[in-house]
Scaffold this motif. Structure first.
Motif, short mmCIF file in Angstrom:
data_model
loop_
_atom_site.label_atom_id
_atom_site.label_comp_id
_atom_site.label_asym_id
_atom_site.label_seq_id
_atom_site.Cartn_x
_atom_site.Cartn_y
_atom_site.Cartn_z
N THR A 35 -14.70 -5.98 -5.94
CA THR A 35 -13.31 -6.40 -6.23
C THR A 35 -12.36 -5.22 -6.43
OG1 THR A 35 -13.82 -6.62 -8.57
CG2 THR A 35 -14.04 -8.60 -7.21
N ARG A 36 -12.88 -4.01 -6.45
CA ARG A 36 -11.97 -2.85 -6.48
C ARG A 36 -11.29 -2.67 -5.13
NH1 ARG A 36 -16.40 0.37 -10.11
NH2 ARG A 36 -15.57 -0.32 -12.13
N VAL A 37 -11.89 -3.22 -4.08
CA VAL A 37 -11.29 -3.07 -2.74
C VAL A 37 -9.94 -3.82 -2.66
CG1 VAL A 37 -11.73 -3.12 -0.27
CG2 VAL A 37 -13.65 -2.90 -1.84
N PRO A 38 -9.85 -5.07 -3.13
CA PRO A 38 -8.53 -5.72 -3.10
C PRO A 38 -7.48 -5.00 -3.95
CG PRO A 38 -10.26 -7.35 -3.43
CD PRO A 38 -10.92 -6.02 -3.51
N ARG A 86 -4.94 2.84 3.80
CA ARG A 86 -5.37 1.62 4.47
C ARG A 86 -6.70 1.84 5.20
NH1 ARG A 86 -1.29 0.60 7.78
NH2 ARG A 86 -0.09 -0.79 6.45
N LEU A 87 -6.85 2.98 5.83
CA LEU A 87 -8.12 3.26 6.53
C LEU A 87 -9.30 3.19 5.56
CD1 LEU A 87 -7.58 6.28 8.95
CD2 LEU A 87 -8.15 3.92 9.53
N MET A 88 -9.14 3.80 4.38
CA MET A 88 -10.24 3.81 3.40
C MET A 88 -10.49 2.40 2.87
SD MET A 88 -12.39 5.94 2.30
CE MET A 88 -13.83 5.09 1.65
N THR A 89 -9.40 1.67 2.68
CA THR A 89 -9.53 0.28 2.19
C THR A 89 -10.29 -0.56 3.22
OG1 THR A 89 -7.44 0.53 1.02
CG2 THR A 89 -8.22 -1.72 1.38
N ILE A 131 -13.61 5.06 -4.07
CA ILE A 131 -12.71 6.02 -3.40
C ILE A 131 -11.43 5.29 -2.99
CG2 ILE A 131 -12.37 7.51 -1.38
CD1 ILE A 131 -15.44 8.00 -1.38
N ALA A 132 -11.59 4.13 -2.38
CA ALA A 132 -10.41 3.38 -1.90
C ALA A 132 -9.50 3.02 -3.06
CB ALA A 132 -10.86 2.12 -1.16
N LYS A 133 -10.08 2.53 -4.15
CA LYS A 133 -9.28 2.09 -5.31
C LYS A 133 -8.54 3.27 -5.92
CE LYS A 133 -8.85 0.69 -9.84
NZ LYS A 133 -8.33 1.54 -10.94
#
Ligand code: CAA
Length: 379
Positions: free
Chosen positions: A242-245, A296-299, A318-320
């Motif tokens: 859920t860290r991705v959203p 956005r790429l990392m997400t 990393i994305a978050k």
């Protein structure tokens, strides 16, 4: 094989969320920020459109959307208002432990009713005296006959007290560390459970945040997810997803900051020409686009890993951390580009900065994300 193109279905989903954000969310965002209330009509419309709790699997009556699709929606909704997006996002945070640790029967029992009417879920892990050290929980769960008896309090709970389903993490033995943790589903607001709304937040005020208090709250024994001792790991596996959203929402905020800056800089004149004609402004906006594309790429990569069932905890961290810090910097630059007008509520950019600050804190502070990333390097 790498492919960055969206399917027709994904483009339609993205457009649906984009139109919803522009038509329904943006016109009311600043009003609900001022009111510090959840706009329930948005939750109802999101339910009608299939944008609410879309991660509920098909066997429980839901749409069963994957993480990548959720991120397409999330970027668009956060573009409209991060606080309102958090209401929906935190509901999926509350649902995810049931997907991670619940049996199919439990998923059907707890989640199918949520697909029938606008409903929210909540995730109750943090406590007044421990947030980052999540294993040190003080809330207790004692098995008495065929019921759990829960005592303690949970802090900073998005949708707390408004949720149909709250997953509460507790300990059966305060000396037992994470091996004594349990995850228990609490339906509605049973006797002994109360919520204290947290007011005067800096941002994300259209999202409801509360302290939850449990005084001898009795819940059926069958509401425990997984085995005794699994609670902490269910929480960690949930947050890995859920860290991705949160990252997707951060990209949405940054995109809004850039688009508002482009618009304003073309309209505002200084020294006889639009401020957009000065490289000092152009370079800021060029760097904003660089940050958005990278975030956005990392997400998308982290979301793709989740959907493939591949290890994703580090990429999600990393994305978050990256996207929320990038978006914070970009909201700050947007205010700078707007000058004095950026500092007042007449333009939307000061709200972006207030809202995005929380993205660096909730679902694990960005310092905790660095702990997760560093541990992966050193193990
Ligand atoms: N997946 C699966 N298992 C995991 C795991 C993961 N991601 N991370 C740890 N574990 C396991 C470990 O393997 C270990 O298992 P064993 O003992 O069987 O070997 C066990 O869990 C304990 O692990 P650690 O010793 O690494 O745990 P720790 O106490 O050092 O904590 C931490 C690690 C990363 C700091 C963790 O406490 C953490 O993520 N903290 C932040 C919590 C957080 O994000 N809170 C946000 C709450 S939600 C919110 O913000 C509210 C809202 O409403 C939006």
């Amino acid at each position: 094989m790498i492919d960055f193109s969206l399917t027709d279905e994904q483009k339609q989903l993205q457009q649906l969320a984009r139109d919803f954000a522009r038509r329904e969310i943006m016109p009311i965002a600043s009003e609900y920020d001022r009111l510090e209330e959840v706009p329930w009509q948005i939750v109802e419309k999101a339910h009608e459109l299939g944008l609410l709790n879309a991660c509920i699997p098909e066997h429980a009556g839901g749409l069963g959307l994957g993480m990548f699709d959720e991120c397409l929606i999330g970027e668009e909704l956060a573009y409209g208002c991060m606080g309102i997006y958090t209401v929906l996002m935190a509901s999926e945070l509350g649902i995810t432990p049931i997907l991670v640790g619940g049996s199919e029967e439990q998923q059907r029992r707890f989640l199918a009713p949520m697909t029938l009417k606008p409903s929210l879920a909540a995730f109750a892990l943090s406590e007044p005296n421990n947030g980052s050290d999540a294993a040190a929980m003080h809330t207790t769960a004692v098995l008495e006959g065929d019921e759990w008896v829960i005592n303690g309090s949970k802090m900073w709970i998005s949708n707390g007290g408004k949720a149909e389903v709250t997953v509460v993490f507790a300990t059966t033995d305060r000396q037992g560390g994470h091996k004594a943790s349990v995850a228990i589903v609490v339906e509605g607001m049973p006797a002994g459970m109360s919520a204290n709304k947290i007011k005067h937040k800096m941002g994300q005020r259209a999202s409801h945040t509360a302290e939850l208090v449990f005084e001898n709250v009795r819940v059926p024994a069958a509401n425990v997810l997984g085995d005794l001792g699994d609670g902490f790991k269910i929480a960690m596996k949930t947050l890995d997803k859920t860290r991705v959203p949160v990252a997707a929402g951060s990209v949405g905020i940054a995109r809004r900051a850039l688009e508002e800056s482009v618009k304003y800089s073309k309209e505002r004149e200084a020294f006889g020409k639009p401020v957009a004609s000065f490289q000092a402004i152009q370079f800021k906006m060029a760097e904003m686009l660089m940050g958005i594309e990278t975030g956005r790429l990392m997400t998308w990569k982290a979301a793709w890993l989740v959907d493939q069932g591949l290890p994703h905890g580090v990429e999600s961290s990393i994305a978050k951390a990256y996207a929320s810090e990038m978006a914070f910097d970009e909201a700050n630059e947007a205010i700078q580009i707007h000058g004095g007008y950026g500092y007042v509520g007449e333009y939307p950019v000061e709200k972006l900065l207030r809202d995005v600050k929380l993205n660096q804190i909730y679902e694990g502070t960005n310092e905790i994300q660095r702990v997760v990333i560093a541990r992966s390097l050193l193990k």
